[in-house]
Design an enzyme around this catalytic site. Structure first.
Site, PDB file in Angstrom:
ATOM      1  N   ASP A  19      51.283  55.708 157.623  1.00  0.00           N
ATOM      2  CA  ASP A  19      51.054  56.391 158.731  1.00  0.00           C
ATOM      3  C   ASP A  19      49.546  56.088 159.510  1.00  0.00           C
ATOM      4  O   ASP A  19      48.645  56.214 158.850  1.00  0.00           O
ATOM      5  CB  ASP A  19      51.426  58.160 158.865  1.00  0.00           C
ATOM      6  CG  ASP A  19      51.825  58.748 160.268  1.00  0.00           C
ATOM      7  OD1 ASP A  19      51.740  57.783 161.093  1.00  0.00           O
ATOM      8  OD2 ASP A  19      51.464  59.915 160.421  1.00  0.00           O
ATOM      9  N   HIS A  36      50.017  47.569 163.600  1.00  0.00           N
ATOM     10  CA  HIS A  36      50.961  47.406 162.654  1.00  0.00           C
ATOM     11  C   HIS A  36      50.849  46.086 162.097  1.00  0.00           C
ATOM     12  O   HIS A  36      50.788  45.737 160.938  1.00  0.00           O
ATOM     13  CB  HIS A  36      52.422  47.204 163.460  1.00  0.00           C
ATOM     14  CG  HIS A  36      52.921  48.440 164.022  1.00  0.00           C
ATOM     15  ND1 HIS A  36      52.566  49.573 163.617  1.00  0.00           N
ATOM     16  CD2 HIS A  36      53.571  48.569 165.298  1.00  0.00           C
ATOM     17  CE1 HIS A  36      53.521  50.670 164.106  1.00  0.00           C
ATOM     18  NE2 HIS A  36      53.747  50.162 165.278  1.00  0.00           N
ATOM     19  N   LEU A 130      56.742  44.812 139.396  1.00  0.00           N
ATOM     20  CA  LEU A 130      56.614  45.795 140.196  1.00  0.00           C
ATOM     21  C   LEU A 130      58.020  45.691 141.296  1.00  0.00           C
ATOM     22  O   LEU A 130      58.238  44.807 141.512  1.00  0.00           O
ATOM     23  CB  LEU A 130      55.575  45.847 141.052  1.00  0.00           C
ATOM     24  CG  LEU A 130      55.539  46.698 142.372  1.00  0.00           C
ATOM     25  CD1 LEU A 130      55.310  48.195 141.885  1.00  0.00           C
ATOM     26  CD2 LEU A 130      54.563  46.485 143.282  1.00  0.00           C
TER      27      LEU A 130
END
Ligand code: FPP
Length: 239
Positions: A19, A36, A130
């Site tokens: 955020d 972004h 991962l």
């Protein structure tokens, strides 16, 4: 019932609500999409740090179902960012042993975006260090609603009795059936809300709300978060 296990200093599964991209851009007099773009750099940092710390699962909330309500040009910019990131980041993800998986309603995306997203899953399928789970067009309430529909259909077909439904049945009907619950949920920018993210799965998670805006999030911030997690004592409702 979940039993208390030996405390693990490193969370096996970290989930992040990224955020603050819009605020980061506004503070610099830039357009929101530039926040972004910088957010992708922070994703790179988080992935590197997660791999280095030995985290096994990293879930990133990249686009909520509610985000469709943003101005068309911002949604467009995010779609094109997802596509270019897939192309640009895949070699590095493969090199780091990262396997990408998606959760959410990907059918709402254009065919082109869907193709790119499927491609990243396919090209990284062998990653063993991962699992990077991207929550894209994700809504936890939709996910739970879908799960209820699925289980109700199984009850109607006689495949399972209503009294046989357990927490496990529900967990297995969620988009996250193949992954462990998150141990640690981070939301950047100082906001302290879950915003329709992993509502069922977050039952026993630890939470952390650093002030840093997502585009400024670095590997050091991730390491700091790991220290915060290690200092917490989890009791799973026990004493
Ligand atoms: C929230 O900040 C962020 C988003 C809605 C988008 C997150 C997307 C990225 C970081 C881009 C790339 C991701 C991947 C996985 C390639 P906000 O816009 O709500 O910020 P604000 O609250 O300050 O307005």
């Amino acid at each position: 019932m979940r039993v208390m296990s030996e405390r693990q200093p490193i969370p096996r599964h970290v989930a992040i609500i990224m955020d603050g991209n819009g605020r980061w851009a506004k503070l610099r007099g830039k357009e929101r999409y530039e926040g972004h773009i910088q957010g992708v750099a922070a994703v790179r940092e988080a992935v590197r740090a997660a791999v280095r710390n030995g985290v096994e699962y990293l879930t990133l909330y990249a686009f909520s179902t509610e985000n469709w309500g943003r101005p068309a040009e911002e949604v467009e910019a995010l779609m094109s960012l997802f596509c270019t990131s897939v192309i640009n980041e895949t070699p590095s993800l493969v090199e780091q042993g990262v396997r990408v998986k998606l959760i959410g309603h990907r059918s709402h995306f254009s065919e082109k975006v869907q193709r790119y997203l499927t491609e990243i899953e396919e090209r990284t399928a062998d990653g063993g260090r991962l699992t990077l789970i991207l929550a894209i067009d994700y809504s936890s309430r939709d996910e739970i609603t879908d799960a209820v529909r699925k289980i109700a259909a199984e009850v109607a077909d006689g495949r399972i009795g209503a009294a046989e439904i357990t927490e496990r049945t529900i967990g297995q009907a969620l988009y996250t059936a193949d992954y462990p619950d998150p141990d640690f949920i981070i939301r950047t920018s100082g906001e302290c809300r879950l915003s329709n993210f992993l509502l069922w799965q977050a039952s026993y998670a630890e939470f952390y709300f650093p002030q840093v805006l997502w585009p400024d999030f670095t590997e050091e911030d991730f390491d700091k978060a790991m220290e915060v997690y290690a200092s917490r004592e989890r009791r799973y409702g026990l004493i």
